[in-house]
Design an enzyme around this catalytic site. Structure first.
Site, PDB file in Angstrom:
ATOM      1  N   SER A 110      -2.142  12.765  -0.670  1.00  0.00           N
ATOM      2  CA  SER A 110      -2.297  12.439   0.744  1.00  0.00           C
ATOM      3  C   SER A 110      -1.060  12.776   1.562  1.00  0.00           C
ATOM      4  O   SER A 110      -1.163  13.096   2.751  1.00  0.00           O
ATOM      5  CB  SER A 110      -2.634  10.950   0.908  1.00  0.00           C
ATOM      6  OG  SER A 110      -3.921  10.664   0.418  1.00  0.00           O
ATOM      7  N   HIS A 161       2.030   4.182   4.881  1.00  0.00           N
ATOM      8  CA  HIS A 161       1.431   4.865   3.737  1.00  0.00           C
ATOM      9  C   HIS A 161       1.402   6.366   4.004  1.00  0.00           C
ATOM     10  O   HIS A 161       1.676   6.826   5.115  1.00  0.00           O
ATOM     11  CB  HIS A 161       0.023   4.317   3.471  1.00  0.00           C
ATOM     12  CG  HIS A 161      -0.397   4.392   2.049  1.00  0.00           C
ATOM     13  ND1 HIS A 161      -1.543   5.043   1.642  1.00  0.00           N
ATOM     14  CD2 HIS A 161       0.185   3.909   0.924  1.00  0.00           C
ATOM     15  CE1 HIS A 161      -1.662   4.938   0.334  1.00  0.00           C
ATOM     16  NE2 HIS A 161      -0.630   4.263  -0.132  1.00  0.00           N
ATOM     17  N   GLU A 277      -7.022   6.732  10.874  1.00  0.00           N
ATOM     18  CA  GLU A 277      -7.340   6.955   9.465  1.00  0.00           C
ATOM     19  C   GLU A 277      -8.273   5.874   8.934  1.00  0.00           C
ATOM     20  O   GLU A 277      -7.967   4.680   9.013  1.00  0.00           O
ATOM     21  CB  GLU A 277      -6.070   6.964   8.601  1.00  0.00           C
ATOM     22  CG  GLU A 277      -6.388   7.317   7.143  1.00  0.00           C
ATOM     23  CD  GLU A 277      -5.268   6.991   6.174  1.00  0.00           C
ATOM     24  OE1 GLU A 277      -5.236   7.619   5.096  1.00  0.00           O
ATOM     25  OE2 GLU A 277      -4.438   6.105   6.470  1.00  0.00           O
ATOM     26  N   ASP A 282     -10.990   6.650   0.238  1.00  0.00           N
ATOM     27  CA  ASP A 282     -10.210   7.148  -0.897  1.00  0.00           C
ATOM     28  C   ASP A 282     -10.155   6.133  -2.032  1.00  0.00           C
ATOM     29  O   ASP A 282     -10.352   6.480  -3.208  1.00  0.00           O
ATOM     30  CB  ASP A 282      -8.797   7.479  -0.406  1.00  0.00           C
ATOM     31  CG  ASP A 282      -7.835   7.846  -1.512  1.00  0.00           C
ATOM     32  OD1 ASP A 282      -8.069   8.868  -2.173  1.00  0.00           O
ATOM     33  OD2 ASP A 282      -6.856   7.111  -1.711  1.00  0.00           O
ATOM     34  N   HIS A 286     -11.174   6.463  -5.984  1.00  0.00           N
ATOM     35  CA  HIS A 286     -10.264   6.214  -7.100  1.00  0.00           C
ATOM     36  C   HIS A 286     -10.850   5.202  -8.083  1.00  0.00           C
ATOM     37  O   HIS A 286     -10.669   5.328  -9.294  1.00  0.00           O
ATOM     38  CB  HIS A 286      -8.921   5.690  -6.585  1.00  0.00           C
ATOM     39  CG  HIS A 286      -8.002   6.761  -6.084  1.00  0.00           C
ATOM     40  ND1 HIS A 286      -7.464   7.734  -6.901  1.00  0.00           N
ATOM     41  CD2 HIS A 286      -7.512   7.001  -4.833  1.00  0.00           C
ATOM     42  CE1 HIS A 286      -6.684   8.529  -6.185  1.00  0.00           C
ATOM     43  NE2 HIS A 286      -6.692   8.108  -4.934  1.00  0.00           N
ATOM     44  N   ASP A 324      -8.078  14.488   4.303  1.00  0.00           N
ATOM     45  CA  ASP A 324      -6.896  15.114   3.706  1.00  0.00           C
ATOM     46  C   ASP A 324      -7.240  15.744   2.362  1.00  0.00           C
ATOM     47  O   ASP A 324      -6.600  16.688   1.923  1.00  0.00           O
ATOM     48  CB  ASP A 324      -5.762  14.102   3.552  1.00  0.00           C
ATOM     49  CG  ASP A 324      -6.224  12.769   2.967  1.00  0.00           C
ATOM     50  OD1 ASP A 324      -7.439  12.603   2.730  1.00  0.00           O
ATOM     51  OD2 ASP A 324      -5.364  11.887   2.759  1.00  0.00           O
ATOM     52  N   HIS A 351      -7.866  12.666  -7.049  1.00  0.00           N
ATOM     53  CA  HIS A 351      -8.273  13.629  -6.025  1.00  0.00           C
ATOM     54  C   HIS A 351      -8.845  14.883  -6.683  1.00  0.00           C
ATOM     55  O   HIS A 351      -8.530  15.189  -7.830  1.00  0.00           O
ATOM     56  CB  HIS A 351      -7.076  14.035  -5.156  1.00  0.00           C
ATOM     57  CG  HIS A 351      -6.402  12.900  -4.480  1.00  0.00           C
ATOM     58  ND1 HIS A 351      -5.189  13.021  -3.850  1.00  0.00           N
ATOM     59  CD2 HIS A 351      -6.757  11.603  -4.331  1.00  0.00           C
ATOM     60  CE1 HIS A 351      -4.825  11.862  -3.337  1.00  0.00           C
ATOM     61  NE2 HIS A 351      -5.770  10.984  -3.631  1.00  0.00           N
TER      62      HIS A 351
END
Length: 388
Positions: A110, A161, A277, A282, A286, A324, A351
């Site tokens: 990211s 972040h 965002e 994401d 994960h 991203d 990712h």
């Protein structure tokens, strides 16, 4: 203030000393958290409005960049299925794909993915706001401020972040959370909203950056309710010690914060650039949890709806929605458009390198079609704003 640490020895020492703190920020990526929940049962719906035949002005005055972290086309269609076959994203008539590779890896993280969009420069994984040679790269918010425009960042992650940091900081590694927090204080951003209070008020150096902000005339808000009461002047919202809670636990924090930010920034006669965002799509990837990813996608789409309503009304705001990178290699294996049930599987817990969608609405939207590098998104925005 830009504090780029070039010493790899010093960076290694800092990384070692802050390992436990860093792990807390990245815990959502822990393989032990992966539980392979395949089915989202449905039942979470929102109304979608259509914005057709809007006659836009010749070029944009404002730009809203919306990043669904980890959002691939499977995540988009899972959200569409969960909302009875429709999303606000369907208002976007111009679509393309972004190639997300970083300067040193086929699969970006990211930090590098956010930096590419923010600066138009490819960089190495983990770097924040630097080019591939480790030099600070000017970001779109810095360009906007040079033109007298207002700027804002809203996120559901730590405000420091990787992705949001790419638009406000310049550091050698994404885990340099306290250094990134300093950069945010010095960035001059007018609205910054997210989590990460620990790195402002519970720092290892003993400095309370919230007090530093207040001494500089910046309001610090600790909730959406408090944020919405704030009037003129810059504001930083620190809504959680670490990451903001998942949706729907956090309520409509994202949509309300976007509404607040737009209402505040649009008062500037020179225009604004706002970055939003949807961070936790994401995290759902994960953890290989279909319900997690779908709920976050639904929340992100509602925030997109807030931006669309403003853009359709003022006719001079360009909205660009992208990601991203994709996370998890999500594959939709079943669903029901009536009940909102979605079944999906993930092939990976990290990712992937597949292209991600790009959607555009407003003046200049026609530029965002076909396959493009992630750095092209930055360049096309600057072209639309006549910054090049």
């Amino acid at each position: 203030m830009c504090k780029v640490w070039k010493s790899s020895l010093l960076l290694g020492a800092i990384s070692f000393l802050s390992a436990n703190v860093a792990f807390a920020q990245e815990e959502y990526r822990d393989p032990k958290k992966r539980s392979y929940i395949e089915t989202f049962e449905g039942g979470m719906f929102h109304k979608v409005e259509r914005y057709e035949n809007v006659k836009f002005k010749k070029r944009p005055k404002n730009v809203i960049i919306m990043i669904g972290d980890g959002m691939g086309i499977a995540q988009v269609f899972a959200g569409m299925t969960a909302n009875k076959g429709e999303l606000y994203l369907e208002n976007f008539r111009y679509c393309g794909f972004s190639k997300t590779q970083s300067a040193d890896d086929y699969v970006t993280d990211s930090a590098a993915g956010g930096t590419a969009i923010a600066t138009g420069k490819k960089t190495k994984n983990h770097a924040i706001g630097l080019d591939k040679n480790g030099r600070p790269a000017k970001n779109i918010l810095e360009d906007a401020r040079d033109r007298g425009m207002m700027t804002g960042v809203v996120t559901t992650s730590l405000i420091n972040h990787a992705t949001p940091a790419a638009f406000m900081a310049h550091q050698a590694h994404r885990k340099m959370y306290e250094e990134i927090a300093w950069d945010i204080v010095d960035s001059g951003v007018d609205v910054a909203v997210g989590g990460g209070r620990k790195h402002f008020e519970g720092r290892t150096d003993g400095i309370n950056l919230s007090d530093t902000l207040r001494n500089r005339g910046v309001k610090v808000a600790y909730s959406v309710d408090e944020l919405e009461k704030h009037g003129a002047g810059p504001v930083v919202g620190l809504f959680a010690d670490m990451h903001v809670p998942h949706y729907p636990e956090r309520g409509m924090m994202l949509s309300r914060s976007v509404e607040y930010a737009i209402n505040k920034l649009e008062k500037d006669k020179d225009g604004y650039v706002l970055v939003v965002e949807g961070s936790k799509i994401d995290a759902g990837g994960h953890q290989n949890k279909t319900p997690f990813a779908v709920k976050e996608m639904l929340d992100f789409d509602q925030a997109i709806g807030v931006a669309l309503r403003h853009a359709a009304q003022d006719r001079e705001t360009l909205i660009v929605v992208t990601a991203d990178h994709e996370t998890g290699g999500m594959a939709n294996t079943g669903g029901d458009m009536e009940t909102g049930m979605v079944k999906a599987k993930f092939v990976y817990g990290k990712h992937t390198g597949i292209p991600v969608p790009v959607f555009a609405f407003g003046p200049g939207a026609e530029k965002f079609t076909g396959f493009m590098e992630n750095t092209d998104i930055h360049k096309k925005i600057k072209e639309a704003l006549k910054m090049l």
